[in-house]
Design an enzyme around this catalytic site. Structure first.
Site, mmCIF file in Angstrom:
data_model
loop_
_atom_site.group_PDB
_atom_site.id
_atom_site.type_symbol
_atom_site.label_atom_id
_atom_site.label_comp_id
_atom_site.label_asym_id
_atom_site.label_seq_id
_atom_site.Cartn_x
_atom_site.Cartn_y
_atom_site.Cartn_z
ATOM 1 N N HIS A 35 7.464 -28.400 -57.432
ATOM 2 C CA HIS A 35 7.714 -29.385 -56.376
ATOM 3 C C HIS A 35 7.456 -28.798 -54.997
ATOM 4 O O HIS A 35 7.600 -27.594 -54.774
ATOM 5 C CB HIS A 35 9.177 -29.846 -56.425
ATOM 6 C CG HIS A 35 9.569 -30.450 -57.727
ATOM 7 N ND1 HIS A 35 10.879 -30.521 -58.157
ATOM 8 C CD2 HIS A 35 8.831 -31.007 -58.718
ATOM 9 C CE1 HIS A 35 10.926 -31.101 -59.341
ATOM 10 N NE2 HIS A 35 9.690 -31.400 -59.711
ATOM 11 N N LYS A 37 12.464 -22.464 -48.778
ATOM 12 C CA LYS A 37 13.612 -22.519 -49.687
ATOM 13 C C LYS A 37 14.149 -21.118 -49.942
ATOM 14 O O LYS A 37 13.377 -20.213 -50.274
ATOM 15 C CB LYS A 37 13.200 -23.161 -51.028
ATOM 16 C CG LYS A 37 12.716 -24.589 -50.873
ATOM 17 C CD LYS A 37 12.115 -25.146 -52.147
ATOM 18 C CE LYS A 37 11.545 -26.535 -51.894
ATOM 19 N NZ LYS A 37 10.778 -27.037 -53.043
ATOM 20 N N TYR A 85 20.503 -23.549 -53.287
ATOM 21 C CA TYR A 85 19.445 -23.126 -52.377
ATOM 22 C C TYR A 85 19.513 -23.874 -51.048
ATOM 23 O O TYR A 85 19.950 -25.022 -50.987
ATOM 24 C CB TYR A 85 18.055 -23.239 -53.009
ATOM 25 C CG TYR A 85 17.691 -24.528 -53.675
ATOM 26 C CD1 TYR A 85 18.258 -24.909 -54.879
ATOM 27 C CD2 TYR A 85 16.719 -25.351 -53.120
ATOM 28 C CE1 TYR A 85 17.902 -26.086 -55.508
ATOM 29 C CE2 TYR A 85 16.338 -26.522 -53.750
ATOM 30 C CZ TYR A 85 16.930 -26.880 -54.939
ATOM 31 O OH TYR A 85 16.566 -28.049 -55.564
ATOM 32 N N ASP A 103 8.448 -34.992 -63.804
ATOM 33 C CA ASP A 103 7.688 -33.750 -63.999
ATOM 34 C C ASP A 103 6.780 -33.835 -65.223
ATOM 35 O O ASP A 103 5.690 -33.267 -65.239
ATOM 36 C CB ASP A 103 8.646 -32.561 -64.111
ATOM 37 C CG ASP A 103 9.274 -32.224 -62.762
ATOM 38 O OD1 ASP A 103 10.293 -31.507 -62.752
ATOM 39 O OD2 ASP A 103 8.753 -32.694 -61.725
HETATM 40 C C1 LIG Z 1 15.354 -32.644 -54.186
HETATM 41 C C2 LIG Z 1 16.364 -33.709 -53.899
HETATM 42 C C3 LIG Z 1 16.658 -34.685 -54.842
HETATM 43 N N1 LIG Z 1 17.587 -35.637 -54.560
HETATM 44 C C4 LIG Z 1 17.890 -36.636 -55.594
HETATM 45 C C5 LIG Z 1 16.686 -37.396 -56.102
HETATM 46 C C6 LIG Z 1 17.011 -37.659 -57.540
HETATM 47 O O1 LIG Z 1 17.774 -38.864 -57.638
HETATM 48 C C7 LIG Z 1 17.911 -36.508 -57.947
HETATM 49 C C8 LIG Z 1 17.191 -35.446 -58.752
HETATM 50 O O2 LIG Z 1 16.028 -35.095 -58.021
HETATM 51 P P1 LIG Z 1 14.892 -34.230 -58.719
HETATM 52 O O3 LIG Z 1 14.688 -34.720 -60.123
HETATM 53 O O4 LIG Z 1 13.708 -34.189 -57.782
HETATM 54 O O5 LIG Z 1 15.608 -32.795 -58.771
HETATM 55 P P2 LIG Z 1 14.877 -31.451 -59.240
HETATM 56 O O6 LIG Z 1 13.944 -31.714 -60.382
HETATM 57 O O7 LIG Z 1 15.956 -30.451 -59.399
HETATM 58 O O8 LIG Z 1 13.969 -31.084 -57.996
HETATM 59 C C9 LIG Z 1 14.204 -29.938 -57.191
HETATM 60 O O9 LIG Z 1 13.823 -28.819 -57.936
HETATM 61 C C10 LIG Z 1 12.717 -28.063 -57.503
HETATM 62 C C11 LIG Z 1 12.773 -26.730 -58.197
HETATM 63 C C12 LIG Z 1 12.639 -27.905 -56.029
HETATM 64 O O10 LIG Z 1 12.150 -26.908 -55.512
HETATM 65 C C13 LIG Z 1 13.091 -29.004 -55.170
HETATM 66 O O11 LIG Z 1 14.156 -28.572 -54.337
HETATM 67 C C14 LIG Z 1 13.507 -30.208 -55.878
HETATM 68 O O12 LIG Z 1 12.330 -30.961 -56.080
HETATM 69 O O13 LIG Z 1 18.390 -35.929 -56.726
HETATM 70 C C15 LIG Z 1 18.255 -35.695 -53.347
HETATM 71 O O14 LIG Z 1 19.085 -36.584 -53.105
HETATM 72 N N2 LIG Z 1 17.974 -34.743 -52.397
HETATM 73 C C16 LIG Z 1 17.051 -33.750 -52.631
HETATM 74 O O15 LIG Z 1 16.836 -32.896 -51.728
#
Ligand SMILES: Cc1cn([C@H]2C[C@H](O)[C@@H](COP(=O)(O)OP(=O)(O)O[C@H]3O[C@H](C)C(=O)[C@H](O)[C@H]3O)O2)c(=O)[nH]c1=O
Length: 184
Positions: free
Chosen positions: A63, A73, A133, A171
């Site tokens: 991401h 980050k 993070y 993803d």
């Molecule tokens: C990233 C983010 C997500 N969200 C909400 C959006 C979704 O409803 C839920 C899960 O989001 P996501 O599936 O994108 O989470 P990860 O797959 O852990 O994504 C993260 O993991 C990878 C390793 C990264 O480097 C980024 O920080 C980020 O993309 O949290 C938020 O409310 N705020 C945020 O800053």
């Protein structure tokens, strides 16, 4: 005292803060603006994130956020362990398209600094892993982008069975490196 080591892509850093143990347990300054700036990490963080992954083999990434909301980050693990990966997606960089990985864990007490201009991802190496993070720009869904974790052109050597990783739907449907918006 903050130890800093440049990884094979020198913009990506491993940081190990001091940890003071005693018979009660330990204390550690996991972030200190002055000490980190003195070590070359002079950034302003505006948001803290915390993710919990129940199983080993949960893979989050790759991401990144595009400008004007690109994020640096500073990633650490408070429970468990991850293999953390940064991919250089800056077209003008001599290491464009290259990746670097680092085991980040509660046991090692290390952190990784993934600068803006890099795609970021990790896979958990233990169950019940918690990653916290700091980021230098706020969440901006309209700027959020992802790249397939197993894109052959990047060629990340994940230390797990990539056929068995647990992915979010987002993803699992991520585009390949050749078709994503990159940094200049
Ligand atoms: C990233 C983010 C997500 N969200 C909400 C959006 C979704 O409803 C839920 C899960 O989001 P996501 O599936 O994108 O989470 P990860 O797959 O852990 O994504 C993260 O993991 C990878 C390793 C990264 O480097 C980024 O920080 C980020 O993309 O949290 C938020 O409310 N705020 C945020 O800053």
């Amino acid at each position: 005292m903050v130890k800093v080591r440049r990884l094979d892509i020198p913009d990506v850093l491993e940081i190990v803060p001091a940890k003071f143990g005693d018979d009660r347990g330990f204390f550690s300054e996991t972030y200190n603006a002055d000490k980190f700036a003195a070590a070359g990490i002079d950034l302003v963080f505006v948001q803290d994130n915390h993710s919990y992954s129940a199983a080993k083999g949960v893979l989050r990434g790759l991401h990144y956020q595009l400008p004007p909301h690109a994020q640096d980050k500073l990633v650490r693990v408070v429970k468990g362990a991850i293999f953390d990966v940064a991919v250089d997606i800056r077209r003008s960089s001599p290491t464009f398209g290259k990746w670097v990985g680092l085991e980040v864990s509660a046991a090692k007490w290390n952190q990784i600094l993934v600068p803006r201009g890099f795609a970021h991802g990790f896979v958990t190496l233990e169950p019940d892993t918690e990653v916290v993070y700091k980021v230098t720009d706020l969440y901006a869904p309209e700027c959020d982008r992802n790249i397939r974790f197993d894109d052959a052109r990047i060629g990340i050597e994940w230390p797990v069975d990539v056929d068995a990783v647990q992915l979010s739907a987002k993803d699992a449907a991520a585009p390949g490196f050749a078709s994503v918006d990159l940094f200049d």
